[in-house]
Design an enzyme around this catalytic site. Structure first.
Site, PDB file in Angstrom:
ATOM      1  CG  ASP A 475      -8.418 -47.168   0.221  1.00 33.15           C
ATOM      2  OD1 ASP A 475      -7.902 -47.818   1.138  1.00 33.15           O
ATOM      3  OD2 ASP A 475      -8.096 -46.004  -0.066  1.00 33.15           O
ATOM      4  CG  ASP A 545      -2.192 -43.085   2.592  1.00 32.01           C
ATOM      5  OD1 ASP A 545      -2.209 -43.769   1.555  1.00 32.01           O
ATOM      6  OD2 ASP A 545      -3.232 -42.759   3.203  1.00 32.01           O
TER       7      ASP A 545
HETATM    8  C1  GLA Z   1      -6.538 -44.077   1.751  1.00 30.76           C
HETATM    9  C2  GLA Z   1      -5.501 -44.402   0.698  1.00 30.76           C
HETATM   10  C3  GLA Z   1      -5.109 -43.127  -0.038  1.00 30.76           C
HETATM   11  C4  GLA Z   1      -6.331 -42.481  -0.648  1.00 30.76           C
HETATM   12  C5  GLA Z   1      -7.361 -42.231   0.428  1.00 30.76           C
HETATM   13  C6  GLA Z   1      -8.660 -41.740  -0.165  1.00 30.76           C
HETATM   14  O1  GLA Z   1      -5.976 -43.321   2.772  1.00 30.76           O
HETATM   15  O2  GLA Z   1      -4.378 -45.011   1.274  1.00 30.76           O
HETATM   16  O3  GLA Z   1      -4.163 -43.429  -1.032  1.00 30.76           O
HETATM   17  O4  GLA Z   1      -6.846 -43.314  -1.649  1.00 30.76           O
HETATM   18  O5  GLA Z   1      -7.651 -43.409   1.179  1.00 30.76           O
HETATM   19  O6  GLA Z   1      -9.611 -41.511   0.789  1.00 30.76           O
END
Ligand code: GLA
Length: 731
Positions: A475, A545
């Site tokens: 990420d 997300d």
């Molecule tokens: C980002 C990702 C999510 C999750 C969060 C965790 O927003 O897109 O899928 O992994 O971080 O903090």
């Protein structure tokens, strides 16, 4: 790219003389034997370059292969230069702008030689060496043609042997002329939770720039990929369309310069904005690759070209099935402990998930990662939450027949962390400015070698001692707003975002090299980093997300223009409160996963998920991942979306229909890509648990020709109705 051929002055001069073309008496259709032409050819497209009698390199065409090329009598006008340089008479947007060691702001590149090498079946690389007429500045244009996939990849290598640094102000990877009567540009823009939204516009005269200036998570507001349709707006199956995709994860610029002769030049590369680069003598600046494809069969074929190319060359382990993931992020967020996680493994197995992915929140002790305010940078297992560590969790998962994956964000730091307390100078920041946090975090400065080593150790120290980990979600949750480095000297501050991304690729490459069997998902606060520069180190990416299936239909639609279905992680969640069948049907059209608390599923939901996952693994995964995509009905144009995938032998097809607005009119969906002669047995799949089926043609056999010309009526009318229909060839 390091085996550059050195060209001495005398050799260059004699080559230039030897290659200087004799003037023809009149325009003539050339033959491929014409020594002044360089042809970069794929199955259906061709880029033709021409060495002018002034020594410069010009572009004659890029488009359909095999059309006769008219060779000019003498050098065309300077606006037709293939890789134009600023100064010395050039007045439009240049591909290269360099200031020499003596302060001269112009460049004048002339052809030295070129060489074409066959690399793989259907793939060849042409390296065209150019040199400044006066200065020892060498530019090599590298063009790789992928014959079967109709893709041309271009990058540029810049080197010099001047007495001091040469400052590069512009350094496009590629800047071809795309010639039509009119031009329609489609970009894929948006923001967090509404990624890859299509926006098409008619281009008028002047300069149109699509860019990113944010260095990291750089595609948050727009991906570095576009469509350029000639003469009419882009259609799925007809019309000339170019597709472009820049393989670069940092700030980028896609500049479309439509001149007074209605000639469109597309300059694509790293964003030169605030990024002048001081290139030392003897060093080579290699730009990222720009990928091009062309088709006169509409944007559908452009997408299929990119997908085929990606499956063969662009992504990690394309033939390997992407595991069905169960992720805990939507279910638990940061709030979990060891028993909670272990209790999810049984549920994962029960629904048929293959890999459990432990998301954010598993690390940090003095600064526990219990929310997004602390702990980033301290990659030690949180011993309160997970007292037996990651190997224990991986083993417990394995015991229940599920693989284990882990979330990492190695480029970032919370100020509330041991790492920041020890190394505040490792963060990207500017002197005398108040630190600006985003999601309470800062970017680490990867231009600093110790930071790169640290990022690598995050990965190595997580995966090395825990060989049970088979999957990584990488990420990157913030972009750069205060570009500054305490490592780079004052005159190299402008290098930061470029050096960062090259260093990032080094770390990613190390991960792939040392852990080739650990699969990886590219994520960046949703899809803030989606490009073929990073994707070659990853198996798939996280599109958003936003997992509300209604939004996902549009988001997945956008990404499908460039990226094959196996790269899109489509997860079923509770977001949007849509019927689970609809959420599953939407997720089945890519790399299926689930992000739900499996302990709290109703028996009905559990059965629905298990049946959908079994269907995916047994019947659909291979077809969706490896098949050709045909987008049939756009969610932008009507009340429903429809798409189908076709296997390479056209014997297996799956149709997805998603109703986004109610519609009582009986409108057939016309399939595409089928074998017209073949008979297909139709079966609606992923039916409700009671087995009820509203599809009128269930079990019937129809021929490919009529399925494409007359279509079939899917049983979808209400908002959020959906249908998945499998077609199996009978002869
Ligand atoms: C980002 C990702 C999510 C999750 C969060 C965790 O927003 O897109 O899928 O992994 O971080 O903090």
């Amino acid at each position: 790219m390091s085996n550059m051929i050195r060209v001495s002055g005398w050799l260059f001069a004699s080559l230039l003389l030897a290659s200087a073309p004799t003037l023809l008496g009149a325009d003539a259709a050339s033959t491929s034997a014409d020594p002044r032409l360089i042809r970069i050819t794929t199955a259906h497209s061709e880029l033709v370059l021409f060495m002018g009698d002034d020594g410069r390199l010009y572009q004659l065409t890029y488009g359909s292969a095999g059309l006769p090329v008219s060779v000019p009598k003498r050098a065309p006008s300077r606006e037709a230069e293939f890789h134009p340089q600023y100064g010395d008479g050039f007045i439009c947007e240049p591909a290269l702008q360099a200031t020499h060691a003596d302060g001269n702001t112009s460049s004048a590149l002339v052809y030295v030689r070129h060489q074409t090498t066959a690399l793989d079946s259907g793939v060849s690389l042409t390296r065209i060496e150019l040199k400044d007429r006066f200065y020892p500045l060498f530019v090599t244009l590298c063009l790789k043609s992928y014959g079967q996939e109709d893709v041309i990849e271009q990058w540029t290598e810049i080197r010099h042997e001047e007495t001091g640094a040469v400052t590069l102000y512009r350094f496009a990877s590629s800047a071809p002329i795309l010639k039509g009567k009119e031009y329609w540009l489609t970009q894929f823009q948006g923001d967090y939770s509404r990624e890859a939204t299509l926006a098409e516009e008619h281009l008028g005269p002047g300069l149109k720039i699509l860019d990113s200036k944010i260095g990291v998570r750089a595609s948050r507001f727009r991906i570095p990929s576009f469509l350029l349709a000639l003469n009419a707006p882009a259609k799925e199956e007809v019309g000339e369309v170019f597709g472009g995709s820049l393989a670069w994860s940092g700030s980028y610029q896609l500049a479309f310069d439509l001149d007074w002769n209605n000639r469109l030049r597309a300059l694509c590369g790293i964003n030169p904005f605030a990024s002048q680069y001081h290139l030392k003598p003897g060093r080579t600046f290699t730009t990222p690759a720009m990928l091009w494809t062309w088709s006169d069969q509409g944007k559908g074929q452009v997408s299929r070209n990119f997908h085929r190319w990606a499956r063969r060359y662009g992504i990690r382990d394309a033939p390997q099935p992407r595991p069905v993931l169960l992720n805990n992020w939507e279910a638990t967020g940061f709030k979990f402990d060891e028993p909670t996680i272990v209790s999810l493994f049984d549920g994962a197995k029960e629904i048929g998930a293959e890999t459990f992915l432990l998301d954010d929140g598993w690390f940090g002790n003095r600064h526990p990662r219990n929310d997004d305010k602390a702990g980033l940078g301290d990659w030690q297992v949180n011993t309160n939450k997970l007292p037996h560590g990651l190997s224990y969790l991986a083993a417990e998962a394995r015991r229940r027949g599920v693989n284990f994956g882990i979330w990492l964000e190695p480029e970032m730091v919370n100020p509330a962390s041991d790492l920041f307390e020890q190394h505040p100078e490792w963060a990207i920041r500017q002197p005398h400015r108040e630190l600006e946090l985003s999601r309470n975090q800062l970017d680490l400065d990867l231009s600093r070698p110790e930071v790169c080593e640290f990022a690598w150790k995050v990965i190595d120290d997580t995966l090395g001692p825990n060989p049970g980990i088979s999957y990584v979600k990488w990420d990157a949750n913030r972009y750069v707003t205060q570009p500054g480095s305490t490592y780079l000297p004052p005159d190299e501050q402008s290098h930061l975002l470029i050096d960062y991304n090259f260093a990032l690729y080094d770390v990613m490459a190390r991960m792939v090299q040392k852990y080739p069997r650990v699969m990886a998902m590219l994520c960046s606060g949703g899809s803030g980093r989606v490009d073929y520069g990073a994707l070659k180190y990853f198996n798939s990416f996280w599109p958003s997300d936003n997992t509300d299936p209604r939004s996902r239909v549009l988001i997945q639609w956008g990404f499908s223009h460039f990226f094959p279905a196996s790269t899109l992680c489509n997860h079923v969640t509770r977001m949007g409160k849509r019927p689970m069948k609809f959420a599953l049907d939407v997720a089945l059209s890519g790399a299926l996963g689930v992000d739900m608390d499996v302990r709290r599923l109703s028996p009905e939901e559990r059965k629905t998920l298990a049946a959908g996952i079994a269907l995916y693994k047994n019947d659909l995964r291979e077809l969706v991942s490896q098949g050709d995509l045909y987008r049939l009905e756009s969610p932008y144009d009507g009340p429903r979306a429809a798409l189908n995938y076709v296997s390479s032998d056209r014997a297996h097809v799956v149709l997805f229909v998603y109703q986004l607005k109610p519609n009582d009119a009986d409108q057939p969906v016309k399939l595409r890509g089928l074998d017209p002669q073949r008979h297909y047995r139709l079966r609606e799949v992923n039916l409700p648990q009671d087995g009820s089926c509203q599809f009128a043609k269930q079990g019937q056999v129809l021929d490919g020709a009529s399925l494409m010309s007359d279509g079939l009526l899917p049983p979808t009318h209400k908002d959020c109705d959906s249908s998945v229909i499998e077609l199996v060839g009978e002869n």
